[in-house]
Design an enzyme around this catalytic site. Structure first.
Site, PDB file in Angstrom:
ATOM      1  CB  SER A 194      -0.987   0.004   1.172  1.00 38.65           C
ATOM      2  OG  SER A 194      -0.338   0.229   2.388  1.00 38.65           O
ATOM      3  CG  HIS A 207       9.104   1.221  12.339  1.00 37.65           C
ATOM      4  ND1 HIS A 207       9.230  -0.157  12.237  1.00 37.65           N
ATOM      5  CD2 HIS A 207       8.730   1.462  13.621  1.00 37.65           C
ATOM      6  CE1 HIS A 207       8.949  -0.707  13.402  1.00 37.65           C
ATOM      7  NE2 HIS A 207       8.650   0.253  14.253  1.00 37.65           N
TER       8      HIS A 207
HETATM    9  C1  GRF Z   1       3.751  -0.636   6.857  1.00 40.95           C
HETATM   10  O1  GRF Z   1       3.019  -0.493   8.041  1.00 40.95           O
HETATM   11  C2  GRF Z   1       5.177  -0.229   7.046  1.00 40.95           C
HETATM   12  O2  GRF Z   1       5.342   0.823   7.939  1.00 40.95           O
HETATM   13  C3  GRF Z   1       5.790  -1.468   7.621  1.00 40.95           C
HETATM   14  O3  GRF Z   1       5.171  -2.530   6.931  1.00 40.95           O
HETATM   15  C4  GRF Z   1       3.885  -2.120   6.479  1.00 40.95           C
HETATM   16  C5  GRF Z   1       3.864  -2.315   5.004  1.00 40.95           C
HETATM   17  O4  GRF Z   1       2.598  -2.110   4.448  1.00 40.95           O
HETATM   18  N1  GRF Z   1       7.231  -1.441   7.495  1.00 40.95           N
HETATM   19  P1  GRF Z   1       2.404  -2.039   2.875  1.00 40.95           P
HETATM   20  O5  GRF Z   1       2.977  -3.329   2.281  1.00 40.95           O
HETATM   21  O6  GRF Z   1       3.121  -0.821   2.358  1.00 40.95           O
HETATM   22  O7  GRF Z   1       0.926  -1.958   2.673  1.00 40.95           O
END
Ligand code: GRF
Length: 185
Positions: A13, A102
């Site tokens: 996402s 993060h």
């Molecule tokens: C996000 O919450 C990011 O902060 C963490 O992993 C998740 C990834 O989500 N490192 P997406 O794959 O970008 O939807």
């Protein structure tokens, strides 16, 4: 124009939010995604990447990532839900060009299962952080953060969703900031 490599492991996402801002938002004319690398072929974000005409590579091992990156002229590597730890050699090779997002207000709550930990600790606020990657886990220099409230009836899922919305804003803001800084050098 910043050439980005985006590394993903899952739904992607954040990748989607970046691409949306490149196509019609704050990153238009400022950045482009040169390649999306995933450590596994099943990463759902790869489908989105292909549908949007982005070059994709499946790189199960770090040496594959290095080989993939070496083929491109990459200015910035954006980890976006990339679930592999990178070696010290890799991190040092790309020092200053490697950033991660993060879903907490680092230095609080590095690592995994963070929303559970935030709720268990009774925090009143949480948020997200974009930081340079160093050889530790989520320990690199912080670039920017966005905060959200933690609500009394939050579950890890509702909190994660509230933080994720801000991630989608923050990552593009930081990349814009870097693109603007590079263009005046
Ligand atoms: C996000 O919450 C990011 O902060 C963490 O992993 C998740 C990834 O989500 N490192 P997406 O794959 O970008 O939807």
């Amino acid at each position: 124009m910043l050439n980005l490599a985006v590394l993903i492991s899952g739904r992607g996402s954040n990748l989607q939010a970046l691409q949306k801002n490149i196509e019609s938002g704050i990153l238009q004319g400022k950045a482009q995604i040169a390649v999306v690398l995933a450590n596994k072929a099943t990463a759902a974000g790869l489908t989105f990447a292909r549908e949007h005409g982005l070059q994709t590579m499946v790189c199960p091992a770090e040496k594959d990532v290095l080989a993939g990156l070496a083929k491109q002229q990459i200015d910035l590597i954006c980890l976006a839900g990339y679930m592999r730890l990178l070696s010290a050699d890799f991190v040092n090779q790309y020092k200053g060009k490697l950033i991660n997002i993060h879903p907490t207000l680092l230095p609080k709550y590095p690592g995994l299962h963070v929303h559970e930990k935030v709720l268990a600790a009774g925090e009143k606020e949480s948020g997200c952080t974009v930081h340079y990657v160093d050889t530790g886990a989520d320990t690199g220099q912080i670039i920017a953060q966005r905060k959200v409230p933690v609500l009394p009836d939050d579950t890890p899922e509702t909190l994660a969703a509230r933080v994720l919305e801000q991630e989608h804003v923050l990552y593009s803001q930081v990349i814009l900031q870097i693109a603007n800084a590079v263009s005046v050098l």
